[in-house]
Design an enzyme around this catalytic site. Sequence first.
Site, PDB file in Angstrom:
ATOM      1  N   ASN A  93       0.997  -1.240   0.044  1.00  9.79           N
ATOM      2  CA  ASN A  93       0.013   0.058   0.118  1.00  9.79           C
ATOM      3  C   ASN A  93       0.849   1.311   0.032  1.00  9.79           C
ATOM      4  O   ASN A  93       0.288   2.412  -0.662  1.00  9.79           O
ATOM      5  CB  ASN A  93      -0.936  -0.146   1.151  1.00  9.79           C
ATOM      6  CG  ASN A  93      -1.513   1.327   1.712  1.00  9.79           C
ATOM      7  OD1 ASN A  93      -2.515   1.821   0.916  1.00  9.79           O
ATOM      8  ND2 ASN A  93      -0.932   1.951   2.511  1.00  9.79           N
ATOM      9  N   SER A 144      -3.924   2.407  -8.356  1.00  6.58           N
ATOM     10  CA  SER A 144      -4.492   3.666  -8.580  1.00  6.58           C
ATOM     11  C   SER A 144      -5.430   3.708  -9.993  1.00  6.58           C
ATOM     12  O   SER A 144      -4.788   3.329 -11.104  1.00  6.58           O
ATOM     13  CB  SER A 144      -3.724   4.843  -8.614  1.00  6.58           C
ATOM     14  OG  SER A 144      -4.429   5.984  -8.845  1.00  6.58           O
ATOM     15  N   TYR A 157       3.420   9.115 -11.321  1.00  4.85           N
ATOM     16  CA  TYR A 157       2.934   8.162 -10.154  1.00  4.85           C
ATOM     17  C   TYR A 157       1.721   7.382 -11.028  1.00  4.85           C
ATOM     18  O   TYR A 157       1.998   6.209 -10.773  1.00  4.85           O
ATOM     19  CB  TYR A 157       2.100   9.159  -9.113  1.00  4.85           C
ATOM     20  CG  TYR A 157       1.002   8.376  -8.456  1.00  4.85           C
ATOM     21  CD1 TYR A 157       1.388   7.767  -7.452  1.00  4.85           C
ATOM     22  CD2 TYR A 157      -0.468   8.649  -8.763  1.00  4.85           C
ATOM     23  CE1 TYR A 157       0.429   7.361  -6.614  1.00  4.85           C
ATOM     24  CE2 TYR A 157      -1.253   8.202  -7.896  1.00  4.85           C
ATOM     25  CZ  TYR A 157      -0.815   7.405  -7.172  1.00  4.85           C
ATOM     26  OH  TYR A 157      -1.827   6.797  -6.033  1.00  4.85           O
TER      27      TYR A 157
HETATM   28  N1  LIG Z   1      -5.899   8.569  -1.095  1.00  7.24           N
HETATM   29  C1  LIG Z   1      -6.247   8.360  -2.370  1.00  7.24           C
HETATM   30  O1  LIG Z   1      -7.051   9.020  -2.984  1.00  7.24           O
HETATM   31  C2  LIG Z   1      -5.663   7.506  -3.281  1.00  7.24           C
HETATM   32  C3  LIG Z   1      -6.071   7.140  -4.534  1.00  7.24           C
HETATM   33  C4  LIG Z   1      -5.607   6.255  -5.445  1.00  7.24           C
HETATM   34  C5  LIG Z   1      -4.592   5.354  -4.731  1.00  7.24           C
HETATM   35  N2  LIG Z   1      -4.217   5.663  -3.529  1.00  7.24           N
HETATM   36  C6  LIG Z   1      -3.076   4.747  -3.124  1.00  7.24           C
HETATM   37  O2  LIG Z   1      -3.321   4.403  -1.740  1.00  7.24           O
HETATM   38  C7  LIG Z   1      -2.312   4.020  -1.004  1.00  7.24           C
HETATM   39  C8  LIG Z   1      -2.119   4.761   0.455  1.00  7.24           C
HETATM   40  O3  LIG Z   1      -2.349   6.183  -0.109  1.00  7.24           O
HETATM   41  P1  LIG Z   1      -2.861   7.025   1.278  1.00  7.24           P
HETATM   42  O4  LIG Z   1      -3.627   8.202   0.577  1.00  7.24           O
HETATM   43  O5  LIG Z   1      -3.526   6.181   2.448  1.00  7.24           O
HETATM   44  O6  LIG Z   1      -1.389   7.683   1.658  1.00  7.24           O
HETATM   45  P2  LIG Z   1      -0.740   8.387   3.121  1.00  7.24           P
HETATM   46  O7  LIG Z   1       0.203   9.373   2.469  1.00  7.24           O
HETATM   47  O8  LIG Z   1      -2.196   8.873   4.172  1.00  7.24           O
HETATM   48  O9  LIG Z   1       0.038   7.306   3.917  1.00  7.24           O
HETATM   49  C9  LIG Z   1       0.876   6.437   3.190  1.00  7.24           C
HETATM   50  C10 LIG Z   1       1.574   5.751   4.227  1.00  7.24           C
HETATM   51  O10 LIG Z   1       3.057   5.100   3.662  1.00  7.24           O
HETATM   52  C11 LIG Z   1       3.809   5.466   4.319  1.00  7.24           C
HETATM   53  N3  LIG Z   1       5.216   5.277   3.296  1.00  7.24           N
HETATM   54  C12 LIG Z   1       5.352   6.244   2.423  1.00  7.24           C
HETATM   55  N4  LIG Z   1       6.660   5.873   1.843  1.00  7.24           N
HETATM   56  C13 LIG Z   1       7.263   4.980   2.284  1.00  7.24           C
HETATM   57  C14 LIG Z   1       8.094   4.055   2.112  1.00  7.24           C
HETATM   58  N5  LIG Z   1       9.199   4.306   1.304  1.00  7.24           N
HETATM   59  N6  LIG Z   1       8.274   2.724   2.933  1.00  7.24           N
HETATM   60  C15 LIG Z   1       7.270   2.278   3.667  1.00  7.24           C
HETATM   61  N7  LIG Z   1       6.131   3.240   3.951  1.00  7.24           N
HETATM   62  C16 LIG Z   1       6.254   4.385   3.419  1.00  7.24           C
HETATM   63  C17 LIG Z   1       3.835   6.675   4.779  1.00  7.24           C
HETATM   64  O11 LIG Z   1       4.823   7.004   6.035  1.00  7.24           O
HETATM   65  C18 LIG Z   1       2.434   6.906   5.311  1.00  7.24           C
HETATM   66  O12 LIG Z   1       2.189   6.116   6.549  1.00  7.24           O
HETATM   67  C19 LIG Z   1      -1.102   4.762  -1.810  1.00  7.24           C
HETATM   68  O13 LIG Z   1      -0.500   3.584  -2.686  1.00  7.24           O
HETATM   69  C20 LIG Z   1      -1.804   5.320  -2.888  1.00  7.24           C
HETATM   70  O14 LIG Z   1      -1.009   5.605  -4.061  1.00  7.24           O
HETATM   71  C21 LIG Z   1      -4.688   6.742  -2.955  1.00  7.24           C
END
Ligand SMILES: NC(=O)c1ccc[n+]([C@@H]2O[C@H](COP(=O)([O-])OP(=O)(O)OC[C@H]3O[C@@H](n4cnc5c(N)ncnc54)[C@H](O)[C@@H]3O)[C@@H](O)[C@H]2O)c1
Length: 252
Positions: A93, A144, A157
């Site tokens: 994730n 995504s 991305y």
């Molecule tokens: N939020 C959205 O709208 C959305 C939409 C499509 C896809 N996504 C995907 O969902 C996933 C989570 O997104 P989110 O919005 O919850 O993000 P977020 O920023 O709230 O949380 C991301 C977490 O990942 C951790 N992280 C970042 N880089 C890291 C690394 N190198 N090693 C280990 N941990 C790491 C961060 O410390 C954080 O705790 C991601 O893959 C994102 O691309 C999110």
Amino acid sequence: MSVQIDLSSDVAVVTGGGSGIGEGIAMLLAEAGAKVAIADLSADAAKSVAEQITGKGGTAIGVELNIADEESVRQGLASVREQLGPVSVLVNNAATWTIKKFADTTAEETQRVIDVTLIGTINMMRGALPDLLETQGRIVNIASDSARTGEHSMSVYAAAKAGVIAVTKSLALEVGRKGVRANAVAPGTTVTPGSSAFIEQVGGADKLARAYPLGRLGSPDDIAGAVLFLASPLSAWITGQVLSVSGGYTMV
Ligand SMILES: NC(=O)c1ccc[n+]([C@@H]2O[C@H](COP(=O)([O-])OP(=O)(O)OC[C@H]3O[C@@H](n4cnc5c(N)ncnc54)[C@H](O)[C@@H]3O)[C@@H](O)[C@H]2O)c1
């Protein structure tokens, strides 16, 4: 009659489990009985989510880990094996992104987004594969919808996430006969700490939600439900698929 999803014999690793969608996934997998390792760059965030789970009677540990660093992945997974046992559910994730037009995105930013979002996911898949083969495990990669539709100001991305989808399908082909499944979940815009800048930039949650057939943006719980399904025996004949969880925004 009732149907229950019981993951009590599973050990799950959720990368980026310290925030947002990952936190929601870790909490739901734990509710289904899995022992959960929250693997995050932030040791504090990982610990705090693990404590929430143990506070509710579940089993969880926080593991500080950088998915982009192969040695950190190796050490983190060794620690999970030692404390909880071999991994049977891997949820990739964690990711990173920049919100910038293609022409303004630097080579360094490009490299960082690819290193974390794509290579990091591959590092975790490679590192956990021996365990997954041993446990007949399941991989759920968080992709995504941007990978399938394109995303303004998030081109690198989107490209990295397209790579995540391709490697998910390719590995599913290689390991299916060995009892391992690999699928991807493609979220639409989900309200998390990580998405707040994007939501702001496109005019706020209310405006954005109007484009969604179900009339609202996603929550981490919405994504977690799909992950639980793909990690559970209910999806036993599903592999190599991309499930869009986006309130109907993306229909592909
Ligand atoms: N939020 C959205 O709208 C959305 C939409 C499509 C896809 N996504 C995907 O969902 C996933 C989570 O997104 P989110 O919005 O919850 O993000 P977020 O920023 O709230 O949380 C991301 C977490 O990942 C951790 N992280 C970042 N880089 C890291 C690394 N190198 N090693 C280990 N941990 C790491 C961060 O410390 C954080 O705790 C991601 O893959 C994102 O691309 C999110």
